[in-house]
Design an enzyme around this catalytic site. Structure first.
Site, PDB file in Angstrom:
ATOM      1  N   GLY A  12       0.762  -1.235   0.000  1.00 31.25           N
ATOM      2  CA  GLY A  12       0.000   0.000   0.000  1.00 31.25           C
ATOM      3  C   GLY A  12       0.796   1.291   0.000  1.00 31.25           C
ATOM      4  N   THR A  13       2.009   1.275  -0.597  1.00 32.67           N
ATOM      5  CA  THR A  13       2.747   2.550  -0.628  1.00 32.67           C
ATOM      6  C   THR A  13       2.048   3.553  -1.552  1.00 32.67           C
ATOM      7  OG1 THR A  13       4.268   1.896  -2.402  1.00 32.67           O
ATOM      8  CG2 THR A  13       4.970   1.437  -0.144  1.00 32.67           C
ATOM      9  N   ASN A  14       1.409   3.070  -2.584  1.00 29.53           N
ATOM     10  CA  ASN A  14       0.661   3.998  -3.457  1.00 29.53           C
ATOM     11  C   ASN A  14      -0.574   4.546  -2.737  1.00 29.53           C
ATOM     12  OD1 ASN A  14       1.762   4.399  -6.279  1.00 29.53           O
ATOM     13  ND2 ASN A  14       2.015   2.194  -6.008  1.00 29.53           N
ATOM     14  N   MET A  91      -3.882  -6.598  -7.360  1.00 25.11           N
ATOM     15  CA  MET A  91      -3.253  -7.637  -8.170  1.00 25.11           C
ATOM     16  C   MET A  91      -4.236  -8.596  -8.848  1.00 25.11           C
ATOM     17  SD  MET A  91      -0.252  -6.642  -8.057  1.00 25.11           S
ATOM     18  CE  MET A  91       1.025  -5.851  -7.094  1.00 25.11           C
ATOM     19  N   ILE A  93      -7.137  -9.031 -11.949  1.00 24.31           N
ATOM     20  CA  ILE A  93      -7.734  -8.399 -13.132  1.00 24.31           C
ATOM     21  C   ILE A  93      -9.251  -8.469 -12.995  1.00 24.31           C
ATOM     22  CG2 ILE A  93      -8.013  -8.575 -15.650  1.00 24.31           C
ATOM     23  CD1 ILE A  93      -5.106  -9.531 -15.790  1.00 24.31           C
ATOM     24  N   LEU A  94      -9.891  -7.312 -13.147  1.00 30.26           N
ATOM     25  CA  LEU A  94     -11.341  -7.264 -12.957  1.00 30.26           C
ATOM     26  C   LEU A  94     -12.070  -7.619 -14.248  1.00 30.26           C
ATOM     27  CD1 LEU A  94     -11.529  -4.070 -10.755  1.00 30.26           C
ATOM     28  CD2 LEU A  94     -12.056  -6.414 -10.028  1.00 30.26           C
ATOM     29  N   ASN A 108      -5.691   2.910 -12.905  1.00 30.25           N
ATOM     30  CA  ASN A 108      -4.699   1.951 -12.428  1.00 30.25           C
ATOM     31  C   ASN A 108      -3.301   2.554 -12.553  1.00 30.25           C
ATOM     32  OD1 ASN A 108      -3.596  -0.666 -11.679  1.00 30.25           O
ATOM     33  ND2 ASN A 108      -3.066  -0.964 -13.836  1.00 30.25           N
ATOM     34  N   HIS A 110       0.499   1.244 -13.301  1.00 31.28           N
ATOM     35  CA  HIS A 110       1.260   0.080 -13.743  1.00 31.28           C
ATOM     36  C   HIS A 110       2.752   0.441 -13.741  1.00 31.28           C
ATOM     37  CE1 HIS A 110       2.160  -3.689 -15.659  1.00 31.28           C
ATOM     38  NE2 HIS A 110       2.959  -3.040 -16.479  1.00 31.28           N
TER      39      HIS A 110
HETATM   40  C1  GAR Z   1       3.358  -0.961  -7.429  1.00 34.04           C
HETATM   41  O1  GAR Z   1       4.622  -0.896  -8.038  1.00 34.04           O
HETATM   42  C2  GAR Z   1       2.279  -0.977  -8.504  1.00 34.04           C
HETATM   43  O2  GAR Z   1       2.586  -0.179  -9.609  1.00 34.04           O
HETATM   44  C3  GAR Z   1       2.268  -2.434  -8.889  1.00 34.04           C
HETATM   45  O3  GAR Z   1       2.490  -3.146  -7.695  1.00 34.04           O
HETATM   46  C4  GAR Z   1       3.157  -2.316  -6.733  1.00 34.04           C
HETATM   47  C5  GAR Z   1       2.278  -2.217  -5.516  1.00 34.04           C
HETATM   48  O4  GAR Z   1       2.909  -1.522  -4.494  1.00 34.04           O
HETATM   49  N1  GAR Z   1       1.022  -2.781  -9.519  1.00 34.04           N
HETATM   50  C6  GAR Z   1       0.910  -3.703 -10.451  1.00 34.04           C
HETATM   51  O5  GAR Z   1       1.838  -4.375 -10.850  1.00 34.04           O
HETATM   52  C7  GAR Z   1      -0.493  -3.890 -10.999  1.00 34.04           C
HETATM   53  N2  GAR Z   1      -0.449  -4.513 -12.281  1.00 34.04           N
HETATM   54  P1  GAR Z   1       2.084  -0.858  -3.282  1.00 34.04           P
HETATM   55  O6  GAR Z   1       1.142  -1.905  -2.713  1.00 34.04           O
HETATM   56  O7  GAR Z   1       3.172  -0.517  -2.294  1.00 34.04           O
HETATM   57  O8  GAR Z   1       1.355   0.353  -3.781  1.00 34.04           O
END
Ligand code: GAR
Length: 213
Positions: A12-14, A91, A93-94, A108, A110
């Site tokens: 969940g850093t994003n 993670m 795909i919907l 999203n 990516h």
């Molecule tokens: C992030 O790098 C995001 O871009 C990627 O997973 C990581 C999640 O980090 N997402 C995907 O690959 C989706 N296809 P987070 O949980 O720390 O945000």
């Protein structure tokens, strides 16, 4: 105020970048009303709780297939009256039952420069492993709308970083997160909430404040 629902699966850093941006007052016209996790125990849930954001866990493993899972997600999005759905490290795909119900309303992030290193099977660290394996000299991240094809919706924002000779997937991932993802995802969410993203012929264009109708 637009209702923002964030979908997560992991660290969940994003999500944290979105929360921090909201706390700074940088997301104008919207607020995060709920975080939905596909995994019980995801650290992203702790981040949401700390920020007093309601959480819902809909475990992917409790559903036989993507369609059944997507129907459960859709029911929750409708219950929350979501105006914008943000996939922040989600993670799964919907299925099109969700993408058709929320056209140009799901964003999203990516971790690559789409159309490189994307689509089914490209997620998380795997994306960076593939980029290093290929030997690309720049990589980055893409914030895009979600449609019925994996990572194929209209691109809103992209940003790049250099790849260094001694990069590991973890180092490259971190550089891309810090320099691109954590900045561009909140920015795209804010642009959406301010109605500053226009769709023309299936492509997304960011409007200058002056151009806003
Ligand atoms: C992030 O790098 C995001 O871009 C990627 O997973 C990581 C999640 O980090 N997402 C995907 O690959 C989706 N296809 P987070 O949980 O720390 O945000």
């Amino acid at each position: 105020m637009k209702n923002i629902v964030v979908l997560v699966s992991g660290g969940g850093t994003n999500l944290q970048a979105l929360i921090d941006s909201q706390d700074r007052g940088d997301i104008k016209g919207g607020r995060i009303i709920c975080v939905i996790s596909s995994k019980d125990g995801a650290f992203a849930l702790e981040r949401a709780k700390k920020a007093d954001i309601p959480t819902v866990v809909i475990p992917r493993k409790d559903y036989p297939d993507s369609k059944a899972y997507s129907e459960a997600i859709l029911a929750e999005l409708n219950r929350q009256q979501a105006d914008l759905v943000v996939l922040a490290g989600f993670m799964t795909i919907l299925d099109e039952c969700v993408t058709k119900a929320y056209p140009y309303k799901i964003i999203n992030v990516h971790p690559a420069l789409i159309p490189s290193f994307c689509g089914e099977g490209f997620y998380g660290l795997k994306v960076h492993e593939k980029a290093l394996e290929y030997g690309v000299k720049v990589s980055g991240a893409t914030v895009h709308f979600v449609n019925e094809k994996a990572d194929a919706g209209a691109i809103i924002l992209q940003g790049a970083v250099n790849v260094e000779n001694d990069d590991t997937p973890e180092i490259l991932q971190r550089r891309i997160m810090e320099n691109v993802e954590w900045k561009l995802l909140p920015k795209a969410v804010s642009l959406f909430c301010e109605d500053r993203i226009e769709i023309k012929d299936g492509r997304a264009y960011v409007l200058d404040v002056r151009d806003k109708k």
